[in-house]
Design an enzyme around this catalytic site. Structure first.
Site, PDB file in Angstrom:
ATOM      1  N   ASP A  39     165.924 -51.738  -8.370  1.00  0.00           N
ATOM      2  CA  ASP A  39     166.552 -51.861  -9.690  1.00  0.00           C
ATOM      3  C   ASP A  39     165.414 -52.155 -10.662  1.00  0.00           C
ATOM      4  O   ASP A  39     164.882 -53.255 -10.690  1.00  0.00           O
ATOM      5  CB  ASP A  39     167.560 -53.024  -9.650  1.00  0.00           C
ATOM      6  CG  ASP A  39     168.095 -53.398 -11.040  1.00  0.00           C
ATOM      7  OD1 ASP A  39     167.748 -52.722 -12.023  1.00  0.00           O
ATOM      8  OD2 ASP A  39     168.857 -54.384 -11.116  1.00  0.00           O
ATOM      9  N   LYS A  78     161.197 -50.546 -20.366  1.00  0.00           N
ATOM     10  CA  LYS A  78     162.265 -49.630 -19.999  1.00  0.00           C
ATOM     11  C   LYS A  78     162.916 -48.974 -21.213  1.00  0.00           C
ATOM     12  O   LYS A  78     163.425 -47.873 -21.126  1.00  0.00           O
ATOM     13  CB  LYS A  78     163.307 -50.440 -19.224  1.00  0.00           C
ATOM     14  CG  LYS A  78     164.376 -49.622 -18.585  1.00  0.00           C
ATOM     15  CD  LYS A  78     165.269 -50.522 -17.771  1.00  0.00           C
ATOM     16  CE  LYS A  78     166.449 -49.764 -17.233  1.00  0.00           C
ATOM     17  NZ  LYS A  78     167.297 -50.619 -16.407  1.00  0.00           N
ATOM     18  N   GLU A  85     172.542 -46.651 -12.696  1.00  0.00           N
ATOM     19  CA  GLU A  85     172.855 -48.055 -12.403  1.00  0.00           C
ATOM     20  C   GLU A  85     174.345 -48.311 -12.151  1.00  0.00           C
ATOM     21  O   GLU A  85     174.690 -48.987 -11.186  1.00  0.00           O
ATOM     22  CB  GLU A  85     172.338 -48.950 -13.538  1.00  0.00           C
ATOM     23  CG  GLU A  85     170.828 -49.079 -13.489  1.00  0.00           C
ATOM     24  CD  GLU A  85     170.223 -49.555 -14.786  1.00  0.00           C
ATOM     25  OE1 GLU A  85     170.971 -49.984 -15.684  1.00  0.00           O
ATOM     26  OE2 GLU A  85     168.989 -49.486 -14.901  1.00  0.00           O
ATOM     27  N   ASP A 138     177.961 -53.996 -17.468  1.00  0.00           N
ATOM     28  CA  ASP A 138     176.613 -54.451 -17.128  1.00  0.00           C
ATOM     29  C   ASP A 138     175.949 -55.095 -18.340  1.00  0.00           C
ATOM     30  O   ASP A 138     175.471 -54.414 -19.243  1.00  0.00           O
ATOM     31  CB  ASP A 138     175.787 -53.256 -16.621  1.00  0.00           C
ATOM     32  CG  ASP A 138     174.379 -53.664 -16.174  1.00  0.00           C
ATOM     33  OD1 ASP A 138     173.976 -54.823 -16.405  1.00  0.00           O
ATOM     34  OD2 ASP A 138     173.682 -52.812 -15.582  1.00  0.00           O
TER      35      ASP A 138
HETATM   36  P1  ADP Z   1     168.141 -56.644 -16.882  1.00  0.00           P
HETATM   37  O1  ADP Z   1     169.194 -55.825 -16.277  1.00  0.00           O
HETATM   38  O2  ADP Z   1     167.990 -56.457 -18.358  1.00  0.00           O
HETATM   39  O3  ADP Z   1     166.823 -56.537 -16.190  1.00  0.00           O
HETATM   40  P2  ADP Z   1     169.300 -59.080 -15.745  1.00  0.00           P
HETATM   41  O4  ADP Z   1     170.512 -58.463 -15.214  1.00  0.00           O
HETATM   42  O5  ADP Z   1     168.303 -59.607 -14.780  1.00  0.00           O
HETATM   43  O6  ADP Z   1     168.549 -58.190 -16.805  1.00  0.00           O
HETATM   44  O7  ADP Z   1     169.795 -60.275 -16.711  1.00  0.00           O
HETATM   45  C1  ADP Z   1     168.901 -61.167 -17.276  1.00  0.00           C
HETATM   46  C2  ADP Z   1     169.651 -62.044 -18.254  1.00  0.00           C
HETATM   47  O8  ADP Z   1     170.686 -62.761 -17.581  1.00  0.00           O
HETATM   48  C3  ADP Z   1     168.764 -63.064 -18.915  1.00  0.00           C
HETATM   49  O9  ADP Z   1     169.016 -63.066 -20.302  1.00  0.00           O
HETATM   50  C4  ADP Z   1     169.214 -64.372 -18.288  1.00  0.00           C
HETATM   51  O10 ADP Z   1     169.064 -65.463 -19.169  1.00  0.00           O
HETATM   52  C5  ADP Z   1     170.660 -64.112 -18.021  1.00  0.00           C
HETATM   53  N1  ADP Z   1     171.206 -64.989 -16.986  1.00  0.00           N
HETATM   54  C6  ADP Z   1     170.754 -65.151 -15.730  1.00  0.00           C
HETATM   55  N2  ADP Z   1     171.500 -66.064 -15.076  1.00  0.00           N
HETATM   56  C7  ADP Z   1     172.452 -66.493 -15.939  1.00  0.00           C
HETATM   57  C8  ADP Z   1     173.522 -67.440 -15.870  1.00  0.00           C
HETATM   58  N3  ADP Z   1     173.762 -68.137 -14.762  1.00  0.00           N
HETATM   59  N4  ADP Z   1     174.286 -67.611 -16.974  1.00  0.00           N
HETATM   60  C9  ADP Z   1     174.056 -66.913 -18.097  1.00  0.00           C
HETATM   61  N5  ADP Z   1     173.074 -66.020 -18.209  1.00  0.00           N
HETATM   62  C10 ADP Z   1     172.268 -65.797 -17.159  1.00  0.00           C
HETATM   63 MG    MG Z   2     170.081 -54.552 -15.003  1.00  0.00          MG
END
Ligand code: ADP
Ligand code: MG
Length: 759
Positions: free
Chosen positions: A197, A259, A360, A382
Site C-alpha cells: 500500500d 503520491k 485501493e 477511505d
Molecule cells: P494514507 O492513506 O494517506 O497514507 P493513513 O491511512 O495511514 O494515510 O492515515 C493516516 C492518518 O490517520 C493520519 O492523519 C493519522 O493522524 C490518522 N490516524 C491514525 N490513527 C488514528 C486514530 N486512532 N484516530 C484518528 N486518526 C488516526
Molecule cells: Mg491509504
C-alpha cells in the site's frame, strides 16, 4: 590535554562540532538524553575529545541529521577512559554552553525539567567555576566564561557507547545523493510477492504466509512507514520515520505527499495548488512533469516513490529473511494512466517487478470478501492522512467490480490536525497574551505533533491533556502550553470535515443512480476513519453501522497481499474496474473530444478512422488527454501519439484506424493501422513533449493534425464547421468489434469466473 589555565580562546576560532545522536525524534531525545544535559552544558561521550578550552560551534542532531540543539560552547573537562572504580563511566568531554538559541534553550529546559521530575539531578547546578571535575583533576581556577553570565556545569552521564562526533566543515559539501536512477531489472524473480500500500501519508507491506495474510512490521516496530523522503543536515537522504522527524524543522528539504504529484504535468492546476500548500520546492522536470528539489538536485517523483518502495521492500526482506523483488502495488482508483505508469517506473527503480497494479478500494474489498463468496454491493470509505476516496463495488462470488468512484484529494487527517493546532495556538494567545512564535519551527513542530497525538488519543478516550512545557522563552522565562482537549471539542472542530466526506459519498452513489439503501456494507479504511465521529456519522448517513471486518490501516495492503497470493493459486479472482476519468483527444482551439467516457467498465476498447489532409502527408500527431472538462487546459495531458511512415498519397486517400485500448490495470495503449495497404503503422505514445507544449500547439490550432486529418472525410468550407466535423469523426466511426459495455462484466464473469484471472 591542555591545562587548567588554558585561556578560553578569545582569539581562537571555534571548531564546528556536530554530534549525531541515535534518537529519531525530539521527544525521544528529551526522554533518553536528558541525563546528559544540564542548564549549563552537556556531556558528550567520545573516545576522541577536543582539548579543554576548545571553543565550539555545537550542534546536537537527531539520527536523521536535523539539528535539535544549536549554540556555542567550550570544552571544560575531559573524561578519560573508564577508571577502575567506575567501569561503566564512558570516556567523553564536558562542554559548557556559552550561547544557545531560544529554541535550543527551551529544549534544554524541557529536558532538565524532566530530569528534575524524575529526581535524577538537582534543580539548578551550581554556577561556574566548576568545583570539581568528574575525572578527579583539579578544577580550573578561573571563571570559564568572561563574557557570558556564569553558567552552570555540564552534566555527567554514565552510558556505554560513544555518541557520534563529527567535525563539520564551514558549509555543507556537495554530495551526490545516490538516488535510484535506473530501473533494476529482476533477474531471478523471488518466491515471495508482497502486497504494498503506497500511501500518501504511510506505506505498508503485507504478505500471505501459511494461508494467513498479515502486515509486515517495520524496523521501528510500527506497521507502516511514513511516505516521506528528506535530506538531512548532513546532506544524506533519509526515508520514513527519520524523514518524518524533520518534517517541520526542515520543511524545505522534506518531501511528503509525493503520491499526489507523481505522474502529473508540472503546469496543471493540481500541481500548482500543491505548490502553494507544501514548503518543499516543486519544479518542472525534464519532460514537463512535476519534480522536486532536494538540495541542489532535481529529483523525480518516481525517484522519491522508489525510495519509499525500497524502504518497504527492505522491511519485507528483513522480516521474511529472503529476497523480495515482486509486488502487487495499490494506487487510488482515480489514478490516470500516466500516474500508474509512473508508479510502475518507481517500482522498477526500487528493484521491484510489479505483478499487478491494484486499485485501493478493490484491495480493501478483497481484504473484506476474499474467499467468502459474497454477493453484495459495498462502499469503501477511505479517509487517509491527506485524501478521501469513496468507491462503490459490486461483489459477486470472486468477481470484484468497481462501479463508481470519487473523492477529494485535499481532505484527510492533516486537516483534522490543523484544526486542533489552530485551537492550541488560540489557547496560547489567550494565556500568554501574545501570538505564538510561529517562526520557531521546533516549537511549532511540537504543537503539530501534540495535536495529532491528541486526535488519535481522543479516538479511544474522552479527554486528553496536552502538555508542552518550555515551548518558548519570554523575558528569560520559559513558557509552556497546557490544555485539556475533550472529545466533544474535537467533534465540534471535525464535524464539518466529516460532513464533506459524506457529500462525496452522496455524489458517488448518485453517479450510478444509487441510494444509501442500495449499499449492503460500508468498509471504513484509512487511519482517520478510526475516529468515532466518522463511525457515527457514517452510520447515520447509511442507516447502518459500518463493517468491522477490516482493519482501517491494514486493509489495503492485506488486499494487495491476497491478490498476490491468488496469482499463484487456484482460487482466482476477477477484478473489474471502471475508467475513473474520461479519455479524449485534443482538438484545435484547446478543446478535448471524449473518446472513452468515465465509468466505462474495463477493459475497454474504442476504434475510429482518420485520413490524411495533405497530399503526400507521411505523419501526423494526436494528443491524448484525461479528464471531464472539454478544455485541454483543465485535463491531464497523457501523451502524444505520433504516426510516422505513412505511405505518401493524395489527401484523404490514406486512411488510418486508431484504436484506444484500456487493458489490464487501466493502462492505455493507442495503436494505428494504415488501411490502404493493411500495414500496421508504428504508433509512438510520447510523454516527452510535455503538457505545456502540447497545449500551446492545440491552442494555436496547429498541433491537432489528427483532427485535421479527420476533416479529410468531411470537406468543410469554414474552420467552425471543420471543427464540428472533426468532433463528429472522432466520435463517429467506431469499430464493429463489440466494445466494452456493461455487458462485458457479465461476460468476463462467465469466462473467468473459475479461472485464475486478475487484472
Ligand atoms: P494514507 O492513506 O494517506 O497514507 P493513513 O491511512 O495511514 O494515510 O492515515 C493516516 C492518518 O490517520 C493520519 O492523519 C493519522 O493522524 C490518522 N490516524 C491514525 N490513527 C488514528 C486514530 N486512532 N484516530 C484518528 N486518526 C488516526
Ligand atoms: Mg491509504
Amino acid at each position: 590535554m591542555e591545562g587548567p589555565n588554558d585561556k578560553r580562546g578569545g582569539g581562537r576560532r571555534p571548531v564546528g562540532l556536530a554530534v549525531r545522536l541515535s534518537y529519531g525524534t525530539i521527544d525521544e531525545l528529551v526522554e533518553r538524553f536528558a541525563v546528559n544535559i544540564s542548564r549549563g552544558g552537556v556531556f558528550i561521550r567520545t573516545r576522541d575529545p577536543k582539548p579543554v578550552g576548545t571553543p565550539l560551534h555545537l550542534e546536537l542532531r537527531l539520527a536523521g541529521g536535523e539539528a535539535a540543539i544549536r549554540g556555542e560552547g567550550v570544552v571544560r573537562w575531559i573524561q578519560a577512559e573508564a577508571p577502575a572504580a567506575h567501569p561503566r563511566r564512558a570516556p567523553g568531554m564536558g562542554i559548557q554552553f556559552t550561547r544557545l538559541d531560544d529554541a535550543s534553550r527551551a529544549l534544554v529546559e524541557r529536558m532538565v525539567e524532566l530530569k528534575e521530575r524524575r529526581g535524577l539531578a538537582p534543580g539548578v547546578v551550581a554556577p561556574a567555576p566548576i568545583a570539581a571535575r568528574p575525572d578527579g583533576t583539579p578544577a580550573p581556577t578561573r571563571a570559564p566564561s568572561p563574557r557570558a553570565t556564569p553558567a552552570p556545569a555540564p552534566a555527567q552521564a554514565e552510558l556505554a557507547a560513544p555518541h557520534r562526533v563529527e567535525q563539520v566543515a564551514a558549509g555543507p559539501a556537495r554530495v551526490e545523493l545516490g538516488l535510484p536512477a535506473t530501473p533494476q531489472p529482476v533477474a531471478r524473480p523471488s518466491r515471495a510477492i508482497v502486497g504494498i500500500d503506497l500511501g500518501t501519508t504511510n506505506s505498508c507491506a503485507a504478505v500471505v504466509k501459511d494461508g494467513r495474510p498479515y502486515v509486515i512490521p517495520s524496523r521501528e516496530g510500527h506497521n507502516t512507514v511514513p511516505s516521506i523522503v528528506a535530506l538531512n543536515a548532513r546532506h544524506r537522504v533519509v526515508v520514513g520515520h527519520l524523514a518524518k522527524a524533520q518534517l517541520l524543522t526542515n520543511p524545505k528539504a522534506t518531501v511528503s505527499g509525493a503520491k499526489r504529484l507523481i505522474g502529473r504535468a508540472w503546469d496543471t492546476p493540481v500541481v500548482q495548488e500543491i505548490r502553494a500548500k507544501f514548503p518543499y520546492e516543486i519544479v518542472p522536470g525534464d519532460d514537463g512533469v512535476a519534480a522536486v528539489r532536494l538540495g541542489e538536485e532535481t529529483v523525480t517523483l518516481e525517484q522519491i516513490s522508489a525510495l519509499v518502495l525500497r524502504e518497504v521492500r527492505d522491511v519485507a526482506q528483513n522480516h521474511l529473511r529472503e529476497e523480495v523483488n515482486r509486488a502487487v502495488i495499490t494506487v487510488p482508483a482515480y489514478y490516470n494512466e500516466r500516474q500508474r505508469a509512473a508508479v510502475r517506473h518507481a517500482a522498477a527503480l526500487a528493484g521491484l517487478q510489479v505483478e499487478r497494479i491494484l486499485n485501493e478500494p478493490t484491495a480493501a474489498a478483497l481484504a473484506y470478501a476474499y474467499g467468502r463468496h459474497l454477493n453484495q454491493r459495498v462502499l469503501v470509505y477511505d479517509l487517509g492522512g491527506g485524501t478521501f476516496d469513496a468507491s462503490v463495488l459490486e461483489l459477486s462470488d470472486n468477481v470484484y467490480e468497481v462501479v463508481s468512484t470519487g473523492g477529494d484529494t485535499f481532505l484527510g487527517g492533516v486537516d483534522f490536525d490543523n484544526r486542533i493546532v489552530d485551537r492550541l495556538l488560540a489557547r496560547w494567545e489567550e494565556t500568554t497574551g501574545a501570538p505564538f512564535p510561529g517562526e520557531d519551527r521546533v516549537a511549532l513542530s511540537r504543537v503539530v505533533d501534540a495535536a495529532e497525538r491528541a486526535k488519535c488519543a481522543l479516538s479511544e478516550r474522552s479527554e486528553y491533556p496536552v502538555s508542552l512545557p518550555y515551548l518558548a522563552l519570554r523575558d528569560g522565562e520559559p513558557v509552556g502550553l497546557e490544555a485539556l482537549l475533550t472529545r466533544d471539542e474535537l467533534v465540534a472542530l471535525a464535524a464539518p470535515l466529516v460532513d464533506r466526506t459524506l457529500d462525496v459519498c452522496r455524489e458517488v452513489l448518485l453517479a450510478k443512480g444509487l441510494g444509501t439503501k442500495d449499499i449492503d456494507e460500508v468498509l471504513l479504511v484509512g487511519g482517520q476513519s478510526r475516529m468515532p465521529l466518522v463511525h457515527e456519522k457514517v452510520a447515520a448517513f447509511f442507516g447502518r453501522a459500518p463493517s468491522h471486518a477490516v482493519h482501517p490501516d491494514e486493509a489495503v495492503a492485506i488486499g494487495a497481499a491476497l491478490l498476490a497470493h491468488s496469482l499463484g493459486s487456484a482460487e482466482g479472482v476477477v477484478l473489474i474496474d471502471v475508467l475513473p476519468m474520461s479519455i479524449g483527444i485534443g482538438l484545435p482551439g484547446g478543446r478535448v473530444k471524449k473518446i472513452i467516457e468515465r465509468n466505462t467498465p474495463l477493459p475497454a476498447r474504442k476504434q475510429y478512422g482518420l485520413s490524411t489532409t495533405r497530399d503526400g502527408q507521411t505523419e501526423f500527431e494526436l494528443a491524448v488527454f484525461q479528464g471531464e472538462s472539454g478544455a485541454a487546459a483543465e485535463c491531464e495531458y497523457l501523451g502524444t501519439l505520433r504516426l510516422e511512415g505513412l505511405p505518401p498519397g493524395p489527401r484523404g486517400m490514406v486512411k488510418i484506424a486508431v484504436g484506444f485500448e484500456l487493458g489490464a490495470e487501466c493502462l492505455l495503449t493507442v495503436t494505428a493501422r494504415e488501411l490502404n495497404t493493411g500495414r500496421e503503422v508504428r504508433a509512438v505514445m510520447s510523454a516527452r513533449e510535455g503538457a505545456a507544449a502540447a497545449r500551446r500547439k492545440l491552442e494555436q490550432g496547429g498541433g491537432a493534425e489528427a483532427a485535421k486529418a479527420e476533416t479529410g472525410n468531411f470537406p468543410a468550407p469554414d474552420p467552425a464547421a471543420r471543427l464540428q466535423a472533426a468532433a463528429a469523426a472522432a466520435g463517429g466511426d467506431e469499430d464493429p468489434v463489440p466494445t466494452s459495455t456493461g455487458a462485458l462484466g457479465g461476460l468476463l464473469r462467465k469466462l473467468f469466473g473459475r479461472r485464475t484471472e486478475a487484472r
